[in-house]
Design a protein around this motif. Structure first.
Motif, PDB file in Angstrom:
ATOM      1  N   GLY A 284       0.820  -1.202   0.000  1.00  0.00           N
ATOM      2  CA  GLY A 284       0.000   0.000   0.000  1.00  0.00           C
ATOM      3  C   GLY A 284       0.855   1.253   0.000  1.00  0.00           C
ATOM      4  N   VAL A 285       0.419   2.264  -0.738  1.00  0.00           N
ATOM      5  CA  VAL A 285       1.032   3.590  -0.714  1.00  0.00           C
ATOM      6  C   VAL A 285      -0.077   4.564  -0.337  1.00  0.00           C
ATOM      7  CG1 VAL A 285       2.272   5.362  -2.002  1.00  0.00           C
ATOM      8  CG2 VAL A 285       2.677   2.937  -2.510  1.00  0.00           C
ATOM      9  N   TRP A 286       0.029   5.143   0.849  1.00  0.00           N
ATOM     10  CA  TRP A 286      -1.031   5.990   1.397  1.00  0.00           C
ATOM     11  C   TRP A 286      -0.524   7.425   1.458  1.00  0.00           C
ATOM     12  CZ3 TRP A 286      -5.976   4.567   2.662  1.00  0.00           C
ATOM     13  CH2 TRP A 286      -6.746   5.492   3.384  1.00  0.00           C
ATOM     14  N   PHE A 287      -1.099   8.280   0.633  1.00  0.00           N
ATOM     15  CA  PHE A 287      -0.660   9.665   0.553  1.00  0.00           C
ATOM     16  C   PHE A 287      -1.452  10.563   1.503  1.00  0.00           C
ATOM     17  CE2 PHE A 287       0.481   8.636  -4.039  1.00  0.00           C
ATOM     18  CZ  PHE A 287       1.840   8.627  -3.800  1.00  0.00           C
ATOM     19  N   ILE A 288      -0.738  11.385   2.258  1.00  0.00           N
ATOM     20  CA  ILE A 288      -1.359  12.500   2.967  1.00  0.00           C
ATOM     21  C   ILE A 288      -1.329  13.666   1.988  1.00  0.00           C
ATOM     22  CG2 ILE A 288      -1.322  13.936   5.018  1.00  0.00           C
ATOM     23  CD1 ILE A 288      -1.604  10.830   5.449  1.00  0.00           C
ATOM     24  N   GLY A 289      -2.504  14.125   1.583  1.00  0.00           N
ATOM     25  CA  GLY A 289      -2.595  15.065   0.474  1.00  0.00           C
ATOM     26  C   GLY A 289      -2.793  14.305  -0.824  1.00  0.00           C
ATOM     27  N   ALA A 290      -3.673  13.283  -0.786  1.00  0.00           N
ATOM     28  CA  ALA A 290      -3.798  12.322  -1.880  1.00  0.00           C
ATOM     29  C   ALA A 290      -4.399  12.904  -3.151  1.00  0.00           C
ATOM     30  CB  ALA A 290      -4.638  11.124  -1.420  1.00  0.00           C
ATOM     31  N   ARG A 291      -5.062  14.059  -3.048  1.00  0.00           N
ATOM     32  CA  ARG A 291      -5.641  14.676  -4.250  1.00  0.00           C
ATOM     33  C   ARG A 291      -4.833  15.891  -4.714  1.00  0.00           C
ATOM     34  NH1 ARG A 291     -11.115  13.283  -1.803  1.00  0.00           N
ATOM     35  NH2 ARG A 291     -11.852  11.546  -3.104  1.00  0.00           N
TER      36      ARG A 291
ATOM     37  N   PRO B 153       9.473  -3.866  -4.226  1.00  0.00           N
ATOM     38  CA  PRO B 153       8.161  -4.270  -4.767  1.00  0.00           C
ATOM     39  C   PRO B 153       7.975  -3.714  -6.171  1.00  0.00           C
ATOM     40  CG  PRO B 153       7.910  -2.554  -3.103  1.00  0.00           C
ATOM     41  CD  PRO B 153       9.331  -2.988  -3.047  1.00  0.00           C
ATOM     42  N   PRO B 154       7.482  -4.518  -7.097  1.00  0.00           N
ATOM     43  CA  PRO B 154       7.252  -4.003  -8.453  1.00  0.00           C
ATOM     44  C   PRO B 154       6.165  -2.945  -8.466  1.00  0.00           C
ATOM     45  CG  PRO B 154       6.363  -6.225  -8.213  1.00  0.00           C
ATOM     46  CD  PRO B 154       7.131  -5.941  -6.968  1.00  0.00           C
ATOM     47  N   LEU B 155       6.242  -2.061  -9.433  1.00  0.00           N
ATOM     48  CA  LEU B 155       5.249  -0.991  -9.530  1.00  0.00           C
ATOM     49  C   LEU B 155       3.840  -1.544  -9.699  1.00  0.00           C
ATOM     50  CD1 LEU B 155       7.184   1.544 -11.797  1.00  0.00           C
ATOM     51  CD2 LEU B 155       6.815   1.674  -9.324  1.00  0.00           C
ATOM     52  N   THR B 156       3.737  -2.697 -10.339  1.00  0.00           N
ATOM     53  CA  THR B 156       2.415  -3.298 -10.547  1.00  0.00           C
ATOM     54  C   THR B 156       1.782  -3.796  -9.258  1.00  0.00           C
ATOM     55  OG1 THR B 156       3.555  -5.370 -11.066  1.00  0.00           O
ATOM     56  CG2 THR B 156       2.890  -3.998 -12.927  1.00  0.00           C
ATOM     57  N   SER B 157       2.583  -3.886  -8.177  1.00  0.00           N
ATOM     58  CA  SER B 157       2.051  -4.392  -6.906  1.00  0.00           C
ATOM     59  C   SER B 157       1.589  -3.288  -5.975  1.00  0.00           C
ATOM     60  CB  SER B 157       3.119  -5.231  -6.191  1.00  0.00           C
ATOM     61  OG  SER B 157       4.130  -4.398  -5.625  1.00  0.00           O
ATOM     62  N   LEU B 158       1.761  -2.023  -6.377  1.00  0.00           N
ATOM     63  CA  LEU B 158       1.428  -0.909  -5.497  1.00  0.00           C
ATOM     64  C   LEU B 158      -0.062  -0.596  -5.562  1.00  0.00           C
ATOM     65  CD1 LEU B 158       4.415   1.542  -6.168  1.00  0.00           C
ATOM     66  CD2 LEU B 158       4.262  -0.348  -4.534  1.00  0.00           C
ATOM     67  N   VAL B 159      -0.662  -0.380  -4.379  1.00  0.00           N
ATOM     68  CA  VAL B 159      -2.074  -0.037  -4.256  1.00  0.00           C
ATOM     69  C   VAL B 159      -2.148   1.327  -3.578  1.00  0.00           C
ATOM     70  CG1 VAL B 159      -4.326  -0.712  -3.341  1.00  0.00           C
ATOM     71  CG2 VAL B 159      -2.662  -2.479  -4.011  1.00  0.00           C
ATOM     72  N   PHE B 160      -2.859   2.276  -4.198  1.00  0.00           N
ATOM     73  CA  PHE B 160      -2.847   3.659  -3.722  1.00  0.00           C
ATOM     74  C   PHE B 160      -4.124   4.033  -2.978  1.00  0.00           C
ATOM     75  CE2 PHE B 160       0.146   3.563  -7.229  1.00  0.00           C
ATOM     76  CZ  PHE B 160       1.218   4.279  -6.721  1.00  0.00           C
TER      77      PHE B 160
ATOM     78  N   ALA C 260      -9.419   6.175 -10.773  1.00  0.00           N
ATOM     79  CA  ALA C 260     -10.708   6.015 -10.090  1.00  0.00           C
ATOM     80  C   ALA C 260     -10.592   5.045  -8.922  1.00  0.00           C
ATOM     81  CB  ALA C 260     -11.766   5.536 -11.081  1.00  0.00           C
ATOM     82  N   ALA C 261      -9.800   3.979  -9.113  1.00  0.00           N
ATOM     83  CA  ALA C 261      -9.607   3.003  -8.034  1.00  0.00           C
ATOM     84  C   ALA C 261      -8.895   3.651  -6.853  1.00  0.00           C
ATOM     85  CB  ALA C 261      -8.812   1.804  -8.545  1.00  0.00           C
ATOM     86  N   ALA C 262      -7.881   4.465  -7.120  1.00  0.00           N
ATOM     87  CA  ALA C 262      -7.171   5.159  -6.040  1.00  0.00           C
ATOM     88  C   ALA C 262      -8.080   6.176  -5.366  1.00  0.00           C
ATOM     89  CB  ALA C 262      -5.922   5.843  -6.593  1.00  0.00           C
ATOM     90  N   ASP C 263      -8.886   6.878  -6.161  1.00  0.00           N
ATOM     91  CA  ASP C 263      -9.783   7.884  -5.600  1.00  0.00           C
ATOM     92  C   ASP C 263     -10.793   7.260  -4.641  1.00  0.00           C
ATOM     93  OD1 ASP C 263     -10.581  10.824  -5.857  1.00  0.00           O
ATOM     94  OD2 ASP C 263     -12.492   9.808  -6.198  1.00  0.00           O
ATOM     95  N   ALA C 264     -11.209   6.030  -4.951  1.00  0.00           N
ATOM     96  CA  ALA C 264     -12.172   5.338  -4.084  1.00  0.00           C
ATOM     97  C   ALA C 264     -11.561   4.992  -2.733  1.00  0.00           C
ATOM     98  CB  ALA C 264     -12.667   4.068  -4.774  1.00  0.00           C
ATOM     99  N   GLU C 265     -10.233   5.048  -2.640  1.00  0.00           N
ATOM    100  CA  GLU C 265      -9.544   4.724  -1.391  1.00  0.00           C
ATOM    101  C   GLU C 265      -9.099   5.961  -0.620  1.00  0.00           C
ATOM    102  OE1 GLU C 265      -9.471   1.874  -0.118  1.00  0.00           O
ATOM    103  OE2 GLU C 265     -10.184   0.720  -1.841  1.00  0.00           O
TER     104      GLU C 265
END
Length: 372
Positions: free
Chosen positions: A9-16, A53-60, A96-101
Motif C-alpha cells: 500500500g502507498v497511502w498519501f497524505i494530500g492524496a488529491r 516491490p514491483p510498480l504493478t504491486s502498489l495499491v494507492f 478512479a480506483a485510487a480515488d475510491a480509497e
C-alpha cells in the motif's frame, strides 16, 4: 500470500494534490508500458536485484481534505502541461480506483475531536485499507502542503504529526516529503523510539536544493570561499499559495539553508525568497546568485536558473521512497534511514553532498540485495 503476489500500500497524505496525483498516474503509466520510468533511480541497474516491490504491486489510497476526484484532478494537470496529453483517460481506471480509497482528512475548522480521537480515526482508515486489499505492508507518505512550524506552547499536535502518529499506530512505515513537523514533534518521540518501523525524511529535494547539494561541495573542493548565496523562488499552484504564509515559507527555507551550512561549514550571507505567482500553476523558477572569492581575492559570481515542474520532479522520488521503505520494512530495518538522505533537504543524518549521498544509496541497495 507468496512474496511474488504480495501487494504494497502507498497511502498519501494530500492524496488529491498535484504530487500525489502525478505519482499515481505515473505509476499506472509506467506499469502499463505507456511511458519510461524517467527520474526513478530505483529503476536503474544498481537496484535490479534489491527485492523492491514491483510498480504493478502498489495499491494507492490516502487522506485529503479536498473532494476533487483524482480523474478530474489529473485532467487539470494535463491541461497545465504537467501530465502528458491523453494520459488521464488512458489510466482513468487506476485513478478512479485510487480515488475510491481516499478518506476525509483533518482536522477541519471547528473539529471538536481530541488529538487521540483523530489519530485513532486515521489509524483505523489505514488498518481497513490494509485489510481489504490484503496488503503485506503500507508506506504512508506526506505530500500535503507545507504547514507552519508549531508554536512552542502549542497544546495540540499539528496535522502532519497527527497523520504521522496514526501511521506508526497502524504499523506503517512513514516518509515525510514536506518540511512540516511530522514525526519530529517532541510529543511523538517515545512512539518513534519504540515503533520498530523504518522512517525517512524530511522535505523532498527536487530542484533548487538538489542543485545546491551539487554546487556547494564544488566550492569547498576547489578552495573557493563563498561570500554570499541568495535565491528566489517563483511558483504557483497549491504549494505557492501555502508558502505565501511567511511561517510556512520559513519552515521550507530551513531545509534549503541547511545543505549550505552543512557543506560549507557555516551558513553564508543571503536568503531565499519565495513568491507566489498563481499564473505559473504547477511550474516553478528558482534563481540562485552565488558570490565567491577567486585567486588573489578576485570577486566572482555564479548564477543559476532552474525551471521545472515540482510535481513531475517529485513524483518519481515518491515512488522510489515508497519502494525503498517497503523493502526496508520487509528486511526488518527500523528507525530513521540516513541512507535515503539522497532524497531530502533535511535528512536523518549522513552527508550533505549529493555525490556522497548517492554512494550511500547504492551501498544501501547492496545491503538490501544481501538481505534477500
Amino acid at each position: 500470500m507468496t512474496a511474488h503476489a504480495a501487494r504494497t500500500g502507498v497511502w498519501f497524505i494530500g492524496a488529491r494534490g498535484s504530487v500525489a496525483t502525478t505519482a499515481t498516474a505515473g505509476c499506472a503509466a509506467i506499469a502499463a508500458g505507456l511511458h519510461p520510468a524517467t527520474g526513478m533511480v530505483t529503476e536503474t541497474p544498481p537496484f535490479a536485484d534489491s527485492g523492491l516491490p514491483p510498480l504493478t504491486s502498489l495499491v494507492f489510497g490516502g487522506h485529503d481534505t479536498l473532494d476533487c476526484p483524482l480523474p478530474k484532478r489529473a485532467e487539470a494537470l494535463a491541461a497545465g502541461g504537467v501530465l502528458p496529453h491523453g494520459l488521464p483517460s488512458a489510466v482513468r481506471a487506476e485513478l478512479a480506483a485510487a480515488d475510491a480509497e481516499i478518506r476525509p482528512g483533518g482536522p477541519h475548522p471547528g473539529d471538536t475531536r481530541t488529538d487521540e480521537e483523530i489519530i485513532a480515526a486515521f489509524a483505523a482508515d489505514l488498518t481497513d485499507f490494509a485489510r481489504r486489499h490484503d496488503l503485506a505492508r503500507t508506506v504512508v507518505i506526506n505530500v500535503a502542503s507545507t504547514e507552519p512550524a508549531p508554536a512552542e506552547d502549542a497544546t495540540r499536535l499539528p496535522a502532519s504529526s497527527l497523520y504521522a502518529a496514526a501511521a506508526l499506530r497502524a504499523g506503517c512505515t512513514y516518509v515525510n516529503f514536506t518540511p512540516s513537523t511530522g514525526l519530529r514533534s517532541p510529543r511523538l518521540q517515545d512512539a518513534v523510539d519504540t515503533c520498530g518501523l523504518p522512517h525517512a525524511g524530511r522535505d523532498g529535494k527536487t530542484g533548487q536544493t538538489l542543485l545546491r547539494s551539487v554546487l556547494a561541495p564544488m566550492f569547498v573542493q576547489r578552495a573557493l570561499p563563498v561570500r554570499a548565496w541568495s535565491g528566489t523562488n517563483l511558483l504557483g499552484g497549491g504549494d505557492g499559495a501555502a508558502l505565501a504564509d511567511p511561517a510556512a515559507a520559513a519552515a521550507k527555507n530551513a531545509g534549503k539553508e541547511r545543505v549550505l551550512a552543512d557543506t560549507l561549514g557555516a551558513a553564508p550571507e543571503g536568503e531565499v525568497h519565495i513568491d507566489d505567482v498563481p499564473a505559473m500553476g504547477d511550474w516553478k523558477t528558482a534563481w540562485d546568485h552565488i558570490a565567491f572569492d577567486g585567486f588573489l581575492g578576485s570577486r566572482m559570481i555564479l548564477q543559476t536558473i532552474w525551471q521545472g515542474c515540482d510535481s513531475a520532479l517529485a513524483a518519481p522520488l515518491i515512488l522510489d521512497l515508497a519502494r525503498l521503505l517497503a523493502r526496508s520494512h520487509e528486511a526488518g530495518l527500523t528507525g530513521p534511514r540516513p541512507e535515503l538522505g539522497f532524497y531530502f533537504k533535511d535528512p536523518d543524518g549522513g552527508p550533505a553532498a549529493l555525490s556522497e549521498q548517492y554512494a550511500e544509496l547504492l551501498a544501501f541497495a547492496e545491503h538490501l540485495k544481501a538481505a534477500r
